[in-house]
Write a protein that holds these residues in place. Structure first.
Motif, PDB file in Angstrom:
ATOM      1  N   CYS A  53      -7.868  70.126  64.152  1.00  0.00           N
ATOM      2  CA  CYS A  53      -6.793  69.652  64.502  1.00  0.00           C
ATOM      3  C   CYS A  53      -6.315  69.659  65.870  1.00  0.00           C
ATOM      4  CB  CYS A  53      -5.753  70.966  63.795  1.00  0.00           C
ATOM      5  SG  CYS A  53      -4.020  70.230  63.894  1.00  0.00           S
ATOM      6  N   ASP A  54      -5.525  68.752  66.276  1.00  0.00           N
ATOM      7  CA  ASP A  54      -5.140  68.982  67.808  1.00  0.00           C
ATOM      8  C   ASP A  54      -3.972  67.846  68.047  1.00  0.00           C
ATOM      9  OD1 ASP A  54      -8.265  66.463  68.536  1.00  0.00           O
ATOM     10  OD2 ASP A  54      -6.068  66.068  67.558  1.00  0.00           O
ATOM     11  N   ALA A  55      -3.728  67.605  69.215  1.00  0.00           N
ATOM     12  CA  ALA A  55      -2.540  66.897  69.632  1.00  0.00           C
ATOM     13  C   ALA A  55      -2.681  65.653  69.040  1.00  0.00           C
ATOM     14  CB  ALA A  55      -2.417  66.752  71.204  1.00  0.00           C
ATOM     15  N   ARG A 108      -0.920  65.620  65.563  1.00  0.00           N
ATOM     16  CA  ARG A 108       0.320  65.961  65.691  1.00  0.00           C
ATOM     17  C   ARG A 108       0.874  64.355  65.791  1.00  0.00           C
ATOM     18  NH1 ARG A 108       4.303  66.273  64.991  1.00  0.00           N
ATOM     19  NH2 ARG A 108       6.207  67.235  66.161  1.00  0.00           N
ATOM     20  N   ARG A 109       0.408  63.899  66.810  1.00  0.00           N
ATOM     21  CA  ARG A 109       0.880  62.465  66.969  1.00  0.00           C
ATOM     22  C   ARG A 109       0.862  61.607  65.997  1.00  0.00           C
ATOM     23  NH1 ARG A 109      -2.070  58.198  68.460  1.00  0.00           N
ATOM     24  NH2 ARG A 109      -3.741  59.647  68.958  1.00  0.00           N
ATOM     25  N   GLN A 166       1.053  62.404  62.572  1.00  0.00           N
ATOM     26  CA  GLN A 166       1.760  63.117  61.622  1.00  0.00           C
ATOM     27  C   GLN A 166       3.029  62.684  62.055  1.00  0.00           C
ATOM     28  OE1 GLN A 166       0.561  67.010  62.149  1.00  0.00           O
ATOM     29  NE2 GLN A 166      -1.382  66.728  60.982  1.00  0.00           N
ATOM     30  N   ALA A 167       3.356  62.772  63.380  1.00  0.00           N
ATOM     31  CA  ALA A 167       4.814  62.131  63.895  1.00  0.00           C
ATOM     32  C   ALA A 167       5.015  60.896  63.591  1.00  0.00           C
ATOM     33  CB  ALA A 167       4.963  62.710  65.225  1.00  0.00           C
ATOM     34  N   HIS A 182      -0.138  69.325  55.626  1.00  0.00           N
ATOM     35  CA  HIS A 182      -0.161  68.780  56.973  1.00  0.00           C
ATOM     36  C   HIS A 182       1.174  68.095  57.687  1.00  0.00           C
ATOM     37  CE1 HIS A 182      -4.210  69.788  57.436  1.00  0.00           C
ATOM     38  NE2 HIS A 182      -4.714  68.770  56.804  1.00  0.00           N
ATOM     39  N   CYS A 239       3.667  70.858  57.975  1.00  0.00           N
ATOM     40  CA  CYS A 239       3.330  71.782  59.151  1.00  0.00           C
ATOM     41  C   CYS A 239       4.112  70.999  60.341  1.00  0.00           C
ATOM     42  CB  CYS A 239       2.043  71.767  59.424  1.00  0.00           C
ATOM     43  SG  CYS A 239       1.587  72.571  61.149  1.00  0.00           S
ATOM     44  N   ALA A 240       3.941  69.863  60.693  1.00  0.00           N
ATOM     45  CA  ALA A 240       4.496  68.832  61.404  1.00  0.00           C
ATOM     46  C   ALA A 240       5.945  68.944  61.391  1.00  0.00           C
ATOM     47  CB  ALA A 240       4.014  67.468  61.469  1.00  0.00           C
ATOM     48  N   GLU A 275       6.983  72.462  62.610  1.00  0.00           N
ATOM     49  CA  GLU A 275       7.048  72.445  64.019  1.00  0.00           C
ATOM     50  C   GLU A 275       8.062  71.876  64.577  1.00  0.00           C
ATOM     51  OE1 GLU A 275       3.670  70.646  65.788  1.00  0.00           O
ATOM     52  OE2 GLU A 275       2.361  72.123  64.788  1.00  0.00           O
ATOM     53  N   ARG A 294      11.016  74.154  64.639  1.00  0.00           N
ATOM     54  CA  ARG A 294      10.858  75.417  65.374  1.00  0.00           C
ATOM     55  C   ARG A 294      11.259  74.959  66.855  1.00  0.00           C
ATOM     56  NH1 ARG A 294       6.142  77.001  63.626  1.00  0.00           N
ATOM     57  NH2 ARG A 294       5.050  75.871  65.200  1.00  0.00           N
ATOM     58  N   ARG A 295      10.749  73.692  67.055  1.00  0.00           N
ATOM     59  CA  ARG A 295      10.846  73.441  68.771  1.00  0.00           C
ATOM     60  C   ARG A 295      12.135  72.582  68.678  1.00  0.00           C
ATOM     61  NH1 ARG A 295       7.187  76.472  69.537  1.00  0.00           N
ATOM     62  NH2 ARG A 295       8.606  77.188  70.862  1.00  0.00           N
ATOM     63  N   GLY A 296      12.992  72.309  67.826  1.00  0.00           N
ATOM     64  CA  GLY A 296      14.222  71.661  68.187  1.00  0.00           C
ATOM     65  C   GLY A 296      14.227  70.292  68.219  1.00  0.00           C
ATOM     66  N   ARG A 297      12.916  69.793  68.006  1.00  0.00           N
ATOM     67  CA  ARG A 297      12.770  68.519  68.008  1.00  0.00           C
ATOM     68  C   ARG A 297      13.415  67.617  66.861  1.00  0.00           C
ATOM     69  NH1 ARG A 297       7.069  69.091  70.002  1.00  0.00           N
ATOM     70  NH2 ARG A 297       6.592  69.736  67.842  1.00  0.00           N
TER      71      ARG A 297
END
Lengths: 723, 396
Positions: free
Chosen positions: B316-318, B321-322, B324-325, B349, B352-353, B356, B359-362
């Motif tokens: 898993c890495d950035a 994340r990308r 998933q987004a 997965h 999780c995204a 996140e 949590r980060r307010g995105r």
């Protein structure tokens, strides 16, 4: 190799903790004889943290209002800005905060049995008494006069140091429980010895050098109107406002001479002149005092040496003087005045005040002891232990050194207290070895700051009806902040520990007997400090950026805010690690889902090696204990694995231990409230819960993983060390 | 140690034309220098493999590259084989502290019986029988992710059993079940994988199981495509539950509730189910037949469905994340309220995204991710027809 050796830290009483020693204190701090942390308090003033600034001062100077008015401020002379524009007006800043901020009086330590007698309530005696009282000793101060303060009260003019200011300052000190006995002169050797017989465990002679020295010229003692300047000041300070008529001549060039001169002006003298046998440059008095004197109409006559007092009808009419020129330097380095023959002339005067030096009153020492107790007309004390020839009797301050300054007396008081304390604890004199010399290299930053003038405190002009009102005025807040803002804050952290009480990261500071304040630095600094052995690993976390997913869980868990997201809005943002904040506790390691974090020296490879070590010989091992470097217990057992913090443990590691053959796994730790890193024990508990849940799913005995987050690591060898 | 020459032959890599179509499709192409075409140049397990260790591990093994390769190179199998040749110091640790992989290995060593207390009282299972439900690691995912993501993966197993019960089937639950070994296989631990395959084959065979259903795309692929080589003597029929339910749809045994629950959904084809097993139509048949349910496809769907960003719990890495987004964005763009997926890993997965983002307010597309079986089972009526039961008994 033990776990401790992985992150060596030679300066620390605790593995992994790195205290900052003031290796390069600011020049102002180094210059202060009493060790006041000048940089710290000036910086605090600049930040408007006045109460804290005063607290910093008071750690080493128990008389800030006094020093803020009369100190000769060697710190200012050392200020780096001196050659650039002008030094900071540090003394005025101290006065400002001493007047403005409330005193938070410290509480003495619990009472000890031993009693100390301090003879003399001048700055040296007061400081020693205060220090000893705060340590818990019972202290009695014997003061010959009816009021306390020594030279502070009697030798400094009240327009410079108002008596009520002195009273208030001293009251704070007496309130700690020092017993003050005024009007109690220790006049004889019998009385001195009597103190020891009475049960005082130590005596400090801090009687100062309060007797004015005679000029040594004919007519001095026989003619009326020739007076010792100190005696003059003393009676005026005591309240005698008898006007002075006519012309006043003050002989001398130090503070006493100036103060006597300015006092004479206030008492109505028609003219006041100061006669000094060297030139203006050699005058010991401070520049501000001289300027102030000149502003009040006092005139100075330099390079004149008094020969004799002349008079009429038993009363002085003037001083016959010789002109001198400056010759070779004397033993003190000052140019010797060489008389010019044939230049005798009389300077007329109606009152002559002699301010040519001070002597120690050592009448109490009998001749039989003089050889041992007295040297060069001063009290003789061992320069390291400060004990005199009389066992249990110490000496400090002007009585030992000869006349010096207030701050030097305070410094002497500290040393005396330290010596006496060492003596009382051991029973014999304590001769401390000096610490390493501080590096003081001080340069202006590059580029240098813009030049800005020194903001001088205001002065109130002499006015009728309030002649003895204080001349120097305090700063207003804006001026103080502006002047303090000029401070360049030279040098790194000086362990002033101002951060301590408000610090909510209690794990940054340890107070222990060996090192009262140990400030742990972020371990990124560790490798940069001199004196560490080669190969010392910084204890911090490594971020494998490539693996970071930017989830930010490390940001949330780090007790030190070492992580931040570089661009939280972007979906592929990654985390940034500020190594100067990272303490290497490893709490972030289990929360990172992508294995992007590792503790230096406690990496996954290290973990595997430890497992290999433990399980190499035996296929199954009874108990494996996971604990932290904060917990007691033996280091050299293979089956104890120490982390920086048990918060570094994750469920996978626990299961792996099991898989390798551990019978039980005990997770120790410092507990919820003792953990140096905050939530370490709690996080470890969560991981244990996950591991146990998984074990239950397999039908395995989950209770074989035990957690004891309150107790320190279990006593494993019976050595009796239990945290 | 791995014989890369043989591997190249087995996976058809030696036929590579260097045309670059794989890189043109690869979701990781160009990110941190990832190059499928570069990996294909590895000829032995020496220096080049070491130098390309990171791309070899980062590969999603989603198989997108295989869609257009004119030579039919099995790139994903090649990567799987190469990973077996990575030495320990080159192999990257698996995410989540490798706890899932460690737990899987521990289960083999511990050799106990699984705790089945997660079974609700109304769920009927059997000790022996023909049809078994392979639960896999759903209980482990619960242990890790229920509290952090609010995802209850055991609900998937419960829903599957409920659906099967509704069809008159009491599936066998094998208490000696182990992880299917997918992650071990794909991380290069062939021996570990074989141990799992052998253990599972033995336990299921002992119970007389001849047909295995699973709710996980990866377990399905592993049992169906990878077990035969490891345990050739045991050849049950292995299906994802969507295939089984689709069959029953065809035979008319599935009854859905007559109260249509309106829902607009979109569907994520898991890489292991869609591209690698070819099961693309079955879930769509089912969704079509659910009354009130409207399927709106994402722009990349079916064979071309985009990977959720991580295979198993391997890496898993950035970039994950990308991806998933991007995929969640695509799902949101359909206007669907729910994103369905037939693999619990995709579920975790995506969840999780989304967690996140919260949590980060995105900002995050307001779409709910749900497991296909849970969604479908909830809409299945409890009634079964006697004909249905009869048909079950004659199936082999």
């Amino acid at each position: 190799m033990t776990d401790r050796s992985v992150a060596a830290s030679v300066l620390s009483p605790e593995p992994g903790a790195l205290p900052i020693r003031p290796i390069a204190p600011a020049p102002c701090t180094v210059a202060c004889p009493a060790g006041v942390n000048v940089k710290a308090y000036v910086s605090l003033i600049a930040e408007r943290r006045l109460t804290e600034a005063l607290a910093v001062i008071r750690r080493r100077c128990p008389l800030p209002s006094v020093c803020g008015r009369v100190c000769h401020a060697p710190c200012e002379a050392a200020c780096v800005r001196t050659d650039h524009d002008a030094p900071l007006a540090i003394r005025a800043l101290k006065r400002f905060v001493a007047d403005a901020a409330p005193v938070v009086a410290p509480r003495p330590a619990p009472d000890r049995d031993q009693r100390v007698a301090v003879i003399g309530s001048g700055p040296a005696g007061i400081t020693a008494a205060y220090d000893l009282r705060l340590l818990g000793y019972h202290v009695t101060v014997f003061e010959a006069e009816d009021d306390s303060g020594g030279m502070l009260r009697h030798g400094i003019a009240s327009y410079r140091l108002p008596p009520d200011v002195l009273d208030a300052e001293l009251e704070v000190l007496w309130q700690t429980g020092i017993e003050l006995r005024t009007g109690h002169r220790i006049a004889s050797y019998d009385q001195l010895e009597g103190l020891l017989r009475e049960g005082y465990d130590a005596v400090l002679l801090a009687v100062g050098a309060q007797r004015g020295r005679r000029v040594g010229i004919p007519g001095e003692d026989t003619l009326a109107g020739v007076e010792d300047a100190l005696a003059f000041l003393r009676r005026v300070n005591d309240g005698d406002r008898t006007p002075v008529n006519g012309r006043v001549l003050v002989i001398g060039g130090g503070s006493t001479a100036i103060e006597a001169a300015r006092t004479a002006v206030r008492l109505g003298a028609s003219s006041v002149e100061v006669l000094y046998r060297r030139s203006k440059r050699e005058m010991p008095a401070g520049i501000e005092e001289v300027k102030g004197a000149a502003a009040e109409g006092i005139e100075f006559r330099f390079l004149l040496s008094p020969v004799r007092a002349v008079g009429q009808h038993g009363r002085v009419a003037g001083i016959e003087c010789l002109e001198v020129r400056l010759g070779k330097p004397d033993a003190n380095g000052r140019p010797r005045p060489v008389p010019i023959p044939g230049t005798e002339h009389v300077v007329p005067a109606d009152l002559v005040l002699a301010a040519v030096g001070q002597e120690v009153d050592l009448d109490m020492i009998p001749d039989s002891l003089a050889t041992g107790m007295i040297a060069d007309d001063r009290l003789r004390a061992d320069h390291k232990s400060l004990m005199t020839r009389m066992w249990g009797v110490f000496g400090a301050g002007d009585a030992v050194t000869g006349p010096a300054t207030v701050i030097e007396a305070i410094a002497a008081g500290h040393r005396a207290a330290e010596s006496i304390r060492g003596y009382l604890e051991r029973g014999f004199p304590h001769r401390p070895t000096p610490g390493p010399a501080a590096l003081v290299e001080r340069e202006l930053p590059d580029p240098p700051p813009a030049r800005s003038p020194r903001i001088e405190p205001g002065t109130a002009p002499l006015r009728a009806g309030a002649e003895f009102a204080e001349v120097e005025q305090p700063y207003d807040v804006d001026a103080a902040l502006a002047e303090a803002a000029r401070c360049l804050r030279c040098g790194p952290c000086e362990e002033c520990v101002v951060c301590a009480p408000g610090c909510d990261r209690r794990h940054l500071l340890i107070s222990d007997a060996r090192a009262p304040w140990v400030l742990r630095v972020p371990s990124g600094f560790a490798t940069g400090l001199p004196g560490l052995p080669a190969g010392t690993l910084p204890l911090r976390v490594e971020l494998h950026e490539r693996r970071c997913r930017g989830c930010g869980l490390c940001v949330d868990v780090c007790p030190f805010d070492a992580f931040s997201l570089d661009d939280p809005e972007r979906a592929d943002s990654r985390v940034l690690l500020d190594e100067t904040r990272c303490r290497g506790c490893g709490l972030c390691v289990p929360v990172c889902p992508t294995a992007a974090l590792e503790v230096t020296g406690m990496s996954r490879e290290w973990w595997q090696r430890r497992l290999d070590e433990i399980f190499a010989e035996h296929e199954s091992v009874g108990q494996v204990t996971l604990t932290c470097t904060g917990c007691a217990g033996p280091d050299d057992r293979a089956d104890v694995i120490r982390f920086r913090c048990v918060g570094q443990v994750d469920a996978g590691m626990l299961l792996e231990l099991w898989r390798r053959g551990a019978g039980t796994v005990a997770v120790g730790g410092c507990g919820d409230t003792g953990c140096r890193f905050g939530p370490g024990a709690v996080l470890a508990g969560e991981q244990v819960a996950i591991a146990r849940t998984m074990l239950r799913m397999f039908g395995a005995d989950a209770e074989r993983i035990t957690v004891d987050p309150g107790a320190r690591a279990p006593v494993l060898t019976g050595r009796g060390e239990g945290g | 140690m791995v014989d890369v020459t043989a591997l190249r032959r087995q996976t058809g890599v030696q036929l590579c034309l260097d045309c670059g179509k794989c890189s043109a499709l690869c979701p990781l192409a160009g990110f941190d220098g990832f190059s499928a075409a570069g990996v294909v140049t590895i000829r032995d397990d020496g220096a080049r493999l070491a130098r390309l260790a990171v791309p070899v591990q980062r590969c999603l093994t989603c198989g997108y590259c295989e869609l257009r390769c004119p030579q039919g190179v099995h790139f994903t199998d090649f990567v799987m084989g190469l990973r077996a040749g990575l030495s320990d110091d080159l192999a990257a640790p698996c995410p989540h502290g490798q706890v899932l992989q460690t737990a899987a290995r521990l289960e083999i060593d511990a050799a106990g019986s699984r705790d089945l207390s997660w079974l609700d009282d109304d769920l009927a299972v059997a000790e022996k029988g023909e049809i078994a439900l392979f639960v896999g690691c759903l209980p482990l995912f619960d242990a890790l992710f229920e509290s952090t993501l609010g995802v209850r993966t055991l609900d998937i197993a419960r829903a599957a059993i409920r659906a099967l019960n509704g069809l008159g089937i009491e599936p066998v639950l094998v208490a000696e079940e182990r992880c299917c070994g997918h992650d071990l296989l794909w991380s290069g631990d062939r021996d570990g994988f074989v141990a799992h395959a052998e253990a599972n084959a033995a336990s299921f065979r002992e119970r007389g199981v001849e047909r295995i259903l699973t709710t996980c795309a990866e377990c399905c692929r592993t049992w169906r495509l990878d077990y035969p080589d490891a345990v050739p003597e045991y050849r049950p029929k292995v299906e994802h539950i969507v295939e089984f339910l689709d069959e029953r749809l065809g035979t008319g045994d599935l009854h859905f509730g007559t109260e249509p629950e309106e829902a607009v959904v979109t569907y994520q084809d898991p890489c292991r189910l869609g591209r690698q097993l070819g099961v693309v139509e079955a879930p769509r048949h089912l969704l079509d037949s659910l009354p009130g349910v409207d399927l709106v496809e994402m722009s990349r769907c079916g064979w071309e469905a985009a990977c959720c960003g991580t295979a198993g719990f391997l890496h898993c890495d950035a970039d994950s994340r990308r991806l998933q987004a991007e995929r969640l964005g695509e799902a949101g763009a359909t206007g669907a309220e729910t994103l369905l997926t037939a693999c619990p890993k995709c579920l975790v997965h995506f969840a999780c995204a989304q967690a996140e983002d919260r949590r980060r307010g995105r900002s995050s597309p307001p779409i709910e991710v749900q497991d296909f079986t849970v969604f479908t089972a909830a809409r299945l009526a409890a009634a079964t027809s006697p004909e249905a039961r009869e048909r079950t008994e004659t199936l082999t």
